[in-house]
Write a protein that holds these residues in place. Structure first.
Motif, PDB file in Angstrom:
ATOM      1  N   LYS A 224     -11.429 -41.033  20.997  1.00  0.00           N
ATOM      2  CA  LYS A 224     -10.958 -39.808  21.662  1.00  0.00           C
ATOM      3  C   LYS A 224     -11.955 -39.361  22.723  1.00  0.00           C
ATOM      4  O   LYS A 224     -11.567 -39.007  23.854  1.00  0.00           O
ATOM      5  CB  LYS A 224     -10.753 -38.714  20.602  1.00  0.00           C
ATOM      6  N   ALA A 225     -13.238 -39.396  22.404  1.00  0.00           N
ATOM      7  CA  ALA A 225     -14.264 -38.959  23.350  1.00  0.00           C
ATOM      8  C   ALA A 225     -14.295 -39.848  24.589  1.00  0.00           C
ATOM      9  O   ALA A 225     -14.581 -39.376  25.701  1.00  0.00           O
ATOM     10  CB  ALA A 225     -15.633 -38.949  22.671  1.00  0.00           C
ATOM     11  N   ALA A 226     -13.999 -41.131  24.398  1.00  0.00           N
ATOM     12  CA  ALA A 226     -14.016 -42.063  25.522  1.00  0.00           C
ATOM     13  C   ALA A 226     -12.735 -42.002  26.341  1.00  0.00           C
ATOM     14  O   ALA A 226     -12.624 -42.668  27.383  1.00  0.00           O
ATOM     15  CB  ALA A 226     -14.224 -43.490  25.010  1.00  0.00           C
ATOM     16  N   GLY A 227     -11.750 -41.219  25.901  1.00  0.00           N
ATOM     17  CA  GLY A 227     -10.491 -41.098  26.620  1.00  0.00           C
ATOM     18  C   GLY A 227      -9.573 -42.290  26.466  1.00  0.00           C
ATOM     19  O   GLY A 227      -8.615 -42.449  27.224  1.00  0.00           O
ATOM     20  N   LYS A 228      -9.832 -43.118  25.459  1.00  0.00           N
ATOM     21  CA  LYS A 228      -9.026 -44.326  25.277  1.00  0.00           C
ATOM     22  C   LYS A 228      -7.742 -44.059  24.500  1.00  0.00           C
ATOM     23  O   LYS A 228      -6.758 -44.791  24.654  1.00  0.00           O
ATOM     24  CB  LYS A 228      -9.851 -45.398  24.564  1.00  0.00           C
TER      25      LYS A 228
END
Length: 325
Positions: free
Chosen positions: A153-157
């Motif tokens: 989630k943090a990496a936007g994946k």
């Protein structure tokens, strides 16, 4: 009147029906995808869009990754399509290789992270809208899973998370260590697979034969606004035209009932079968598994039909093959 999808309540503009992409990419072998595979993918996407479907369901194992590769090629040829659709995929199954004795389920953090990178690479996209954990792993560590999902989630994946083939208890166990809510549970549900209903009507009675559907799962999903998705909702065509020479009496009778209702309502058997699922107040979202354009089109009326309570129960009891208590 159809209930609003839980996904829609969360602001995700998903269509009432999704297209499952397991049939894309050719066989479950290691042959490369072909121009014919890509053409088939375009035709399936066009047929889905023509009846209002904007949600597409994948898994990293489907035709050993080739289904996602086909979609990735479609995106290259139609770059605007990515932002017009909702893309869902799954991970957590390692397919059997030569010398192995079985497939293996793997929810280790390393496998989840590597799987998502593979999914994004094959699809040629920077993110997927929803990632589902494919089948329960007996060795799953909720804290390890939670850490992996936070990283994704943090990496936007990945924008949202869900599960597939899980009970209420399993969802609760994972949710305790995961920050984001699980918003989907994809289950084997159709007019042929009715254990999810027999669990309800068999309360305080001798257990219904062969009923392995975990009690309370549908109720938990409804209470927590989790989208129930039905895989295999067309029941492999047994109620919509497949030869029935080897089928039991209850299937033959139910297929005849579906055909009669379709004629009465000037629609297709596929639409009747899906409408039966969609009539349920849990706002079930069928994930149709066909990539045949004609069969996809035959599903188009499903969200416009209304089955009466009597019609719904007649189909259920006919498929059940035994009267209700």
């Amino acid at each position: 009147m159809l209930k609003t999808l839980p996904l829609n309540k969360r602001g995700i503009p998903a269509s009432r029906i999704a297209l499952g992409c397991m049939g894309l990419g050719g066989g479950w072998d290691r042959e490369p995808i072909t121009l014919e595979n890509i053409k088939q993918g375009h035709e399936a996407v066009d047929a889905a869009l023509s009846i209002g479907i904007n949600m597409f369901d994948h898994a990293d194992i489907y035709t050993r990754g080739k289904a996602e590769k086909v979609f990735g090629q479609i995106f290259k040829e139609r770059p605007r399509l990515r932002e017009e659709i909702i893309l869902q995929s799954k991970c957590g199954i390692k397919l059997m290789e030569p010398g192995d004795v079985s497939n293996v389920f793997d929810f280790s953090g390393e496998h989840i992270l590597n799987s998502v990178d593979g999914i994004l690479s094959r699809l040629g996209t920077e993110y997927i809208d929803i990632l589902l954990l494919h089948r329960p792993d007996p060795l799953m560590d909720p804290e390890e899973i939670g850490a992996a999902l936070r990283q994704l989630k943090a990496a936007g994946k990945v924008r949202h998370f869900g599960v597939s083939n899980m009970s209420a208890a399993q969802i609760k166990l994972l949710q305790a260590s995961c920050d984001d809510p699980f918003i989907v549970n994809q289950l084997d549900m159709s007019l042929a697979k009715i254990a999810w209903l027999d669990t309800v009507v068999s309360v305080n009675r001798a257990p219904w034969k062969d009923n392995t559907f975990p009690e309370g799962t549908l109720e938990h999903c409804r209470m927590e606004n989790i989208q129930v998705q039905a895989w295999g909702p067309l029941a492999q065509g047994i109620f919509s035209g497949r030869p029935l020479d080897d089928q039991p009496e209850n299937v033959v009778n139910t297929a005849a009932m579906v055909k009669s209702l379709a004629e009465e309502k000037s629609t297709t058997p596929e639409a009747i079968v899906l409408s039966w699922l969609m009539t349920h107040p849990a706002a079930i979202q069928p994930v149709i598994g066909t990539v045949n354009p004609q069969r996809i089109a035959a599903c188009g009326d499903a969200d416009q039909l209304e089955l009466s309570r009597k019609e719904w129960y007649d189909l259920y009891v006919s498929s059940r093959g035994v009267q209700l208590p």
